[in-house]
Design an enzyme around this catalytic site. Sequence first.
Site, short mmCIF file in Angstrom:
data_model
loop_
_atom_site.label_atom_id
_atom_site.label_comp_id
_atom_site.label_asym_id
_atom_site.label_seq_id
_atom_site.Cartn_x
_atom_site.Cartn_y
_atom_site.Cartn_z
N LYS A 11 0.96 -1.24 -0.07
CA LYS A 11 -0.07 0.13 0.17
C LYS A 11 0.75 1.29 0.05
O LYS A 11 2.00 1.17 0.11
CB LYS A 11 -0.93 0.04 1.24
CG LYS A 11 -1.96 -1.26 1.10
CD LYS A 11 -2.91 -0.99 2.25
CE LYS A 11 -3.99 -2.29 2.31
NZ LYS A 11 -5.13 -2.10 3.36
N HIS A 117 -1.98 -5.62 1.37
CA HIS A 117 -3.61 -6.11 1.30
C HIS A 117 -3.36 -7.61 0.69
O HIS A 117 -2.32 -7.84 -0.03
CB HIS A 117 -4.31 -5.31 0.31
CG HIS A 117 -5.49 -6.17 -0.18
ND1 HIS A 117 -6.87 -5.98 0.39
CD2 HIS A 117 -5.93 -6.81 -1.25
CE1 HIS A 117 -7.75 -6.94 -0.10
NE2 HIS A 117 -6.88 -7.38 -1.33
N GLU A 128 -9.65 -10.30 -7.84
CA GLU A 128 -8.96 -9.17 -7.70
C GLU A 128 -7.68 -9.27 -8.66
O GLU A 128 -7.08 -8.15 -9.25
CB GLU A 128 -8.30 -9.35 -6.27
CG GLU A 128 -9.48 -8.84 -5.07
CD GLU A 128 -8.98 -9.10 -3.72
OE1 GLU A 128 -7.73 -9.32 -3.44
OE2 GLU A 128 -9.85 -8.75 -3.11
P1 CMP Z 1 -7.12 -4.53 3.65
O1 CMP Z 1 -6.86 -6.20 3.65
O2 CMP Z 1 -6.84 -3.89 2.34
O3 CMP Z 1 -8.94 -4.73 3.25
C1 CMP Z 1 -9.64 -3.82 3.69
C2 CMP Z 1 -9.11 -2.59 4.22
O4 CMP Z 1 -9.88 -1.59 5.00
C3 CMP Z 1 -8.20 -2.98 5.56
O5 CMP Z 1 -6.91 -3.80 4.72
C4 CMP Z 1 -7.81 -1.97 6.19
O6 CMP Z 1 -6.61 -1.18 5.49
C5 CMP Z 1 -9.20 -1.13 6.06
N1 CMP Z 1 -9.83 -1.25 7.40
C6 CMP Z 1 -10.50 -2.47 7.82
N2 CMP Z 1 -11.25 -2.11 9.05
C7 CMP Z 1 -10.72 -1.02 9.11
C8 CMP Z 1 -10.98 -0.17 10.40
N3 CMP Z 1 -11.77 -0.77 11.46
N4 CMP Z 1 -10.55 0.99 10.53
C9 CMP Z 1 -9.86 1.58 9.37
N5 CMP Z 1 -9.41 0.86 8.44
C10 CMP Z 1 -9.80 -0.29 8.06
#
Ligand code: CMP
Length: 154
Positions: A11, A117, A128
Amino acid sequence: MAMERTLSIIKPDAVQNNVIGKIEAQIEGAGLSIVAVKMTRMSKKQAGDFYEIHKGKDFYDYLIKFMTSGPAIVQVLEGEDAIKKYRKVMGATMFGEAEPGTIRANFATSNAHNAVHGSDSAENAQREISFFFPERQIYSRNKKVTNSKLETAA
Ligand code: CMP
């Protein structure tokens, strides 16, 4: 165990912090192969479509803002049990919950700024991966990838 592919994103926070190489070393050290890779800055539309399943959640708007804030590395990983294996190397999503030594334990600084991610299921991995890469841009090192459209099992 099945040969699989999964989508990985390094990221914008990790790219900005100059830790691409360290993260790739952890991924390869876990026995996963990088079979497609590019650096890209996502548009709002792309990030919105990619994270569509989170639409409406309280963190969604910030997630889109963050993911479009700078370049990211998007890549396809391949290996035995790649989806689960990569999620283990990444560590838990919530800040502070990632196991010591995982990518997120090493590089995440908050729930939102969590460095990487990874796809969470075979179905999502397929969706994806095709979001960023046509099959011809994926340089497989193994002919038995079960969740590829190509199904090249020998
Ligand atoms: P990712 O694995 O990219 O999938 C969704 C993303 O949303 C996650 O990683 C985090 O970066 C973000 N995310 C998930 N839950 C929260 C949260 N409670 N607060 C802020 N960001 C979140």
